[in-house]
Design a protein around this motif. Sequence first.
Motif, short mmCIF file in Angstrom:
data_model
loop_
_atom_site.label_atom_id
_atom_site.label_comp_id
_atom_site.label_asym_id
_atom_site.label_seq_id
_atom_site.Cartn_x
_atom_site.Cartn_y
_atom_site.Cartn_z
N SER A 78 0.92 -1.13 0.07
CA SER A 78 0.13 0.04 0.00
C SER A 78 0.74 1.30 -0.09
CB SER A 78 -0.85 0.05 1.26
OG SER A 78 -1.52 1.06 1.37
N LEU A 79 2.01 1.25 1.04
CA LEU A 79 2.79 2.55 0.81
C LEU A 79 3.47 2.62 -0.32
CD1 LEU A 79 4.01 4.75 2.70
CD2 LEU A 79 5.55 3.46 3.72
N GLU A 80 4.08 1.50 -1.09
CA GLU A 80 4.51 1.57 -2.25
C GLU A 80 3.97 2.08 -3.51
OE1 GLU A 80 7.79 -2.46 -2.02
OE2 GLU A 80 5.65 -2.64 -2.80
N GLU A 81 2.70 1.80 -3.24
CA GLU A 81 1.71 2.31 -4.25
C GLU A 81 1.34 3.95 -4.16
OE1 GLU A 81 -1.91 0.23 -3.99
OE2 GLU A 81 -1.35 -1.27 -5.75
N LYS A 82 1.35 4.43 -2.76
CA LYS A 82 1.18 5.78 -2.51
C LYS A 82 2.41 6.48 -2.88
CE LYS A 82 0.22 8.50 1.45
NZ LYS A 82 0.09 8.82 3.02
#
Length: 315
Positions: free
Chosen positions: A36-40
């Motif tokens: 999720s953080l990588e996508e953000k």
Amino acid sequence: MLLEFEKPIADLESKLQEMKDLAKGKSIDLTSDIHSLEEKIQALKKETFQNLTRWQRVQLSRHADRPYSLDYIYEMTNDFIELHGDRTVKDDKAMVGGLGDIDGRTVMFIGQQKGRNTKQRQERNFGMANPEGYRKALRLMKMAEKFNKPIITLIDTPGAFPGLEAEERGQGEAIARNLKEMFMLKVPVICIIIGEGASGGALGIAIGDRVYMLENTWYSVISPESCSSILWRSWDYKEQAAEALKLTASDMQKNGLIDGIIEEPLGGAHKDLKSMAKTIKATIIQALKELDSINPEDRINQRIDKFCSMGVVVE
């Protein structure tokens, strides 16, 4: 080196690394959170770099890790042979050039070269060529013409060296002669702005059949800082000056001053040298295919017409 607008991205990347270290060190399953953080982070990068101001692109073009001419040349060729000297004064290390092989075809590379550290920057004169640098460039162009080799120029300079000794040795004349002679070269000439393209210092090796700019570069008669100091008597208005100058690649293309924009990796050319060099190489190969089909006389006439049609005169 982090630019101001890159800090929010760097903060998230730091948190991502902490999360990965925590998951690894304590055997905790944080796969979903990490993803999720990588996508953000990816979304923030896209949003940031798609909406850069003109001044931010100027900053990116000067990034300390940004590839220079020799970085690209060595990445694109396997057997580059650098040639030295103008046969009159000395070898100007701010201007580099030589023969290299691109997919089995020999081409003449010419470009401005900056330095990575203090010693190199002094040796390369911060990428600001003296008259002998432009005369060396012209000597190499004439050599390429003699042996029927195409010419590739890589432009990255804050301007020609403005020192007294440069003027004494004919800085203006050297650049003017290059402009005249480049119009008449019988071989294909491709010019690519890879960083800063300032004033006559850039134009002295930028008269070509095809002129391209990397996505995060600038091309203008004056830098934003110098423009600000002239108009406002202070460098504090450099951001406003950058907006008024309309000096980015997209601005240049809208005004018909360049032939195309070469897309950079997300975050800038310094993020992936190999990918950037591969893209530049593909652009060069495609342009040469197009130019090879035109006979030299027509190519020269097209080159002259191309530059003579620039600008608008309203009476």
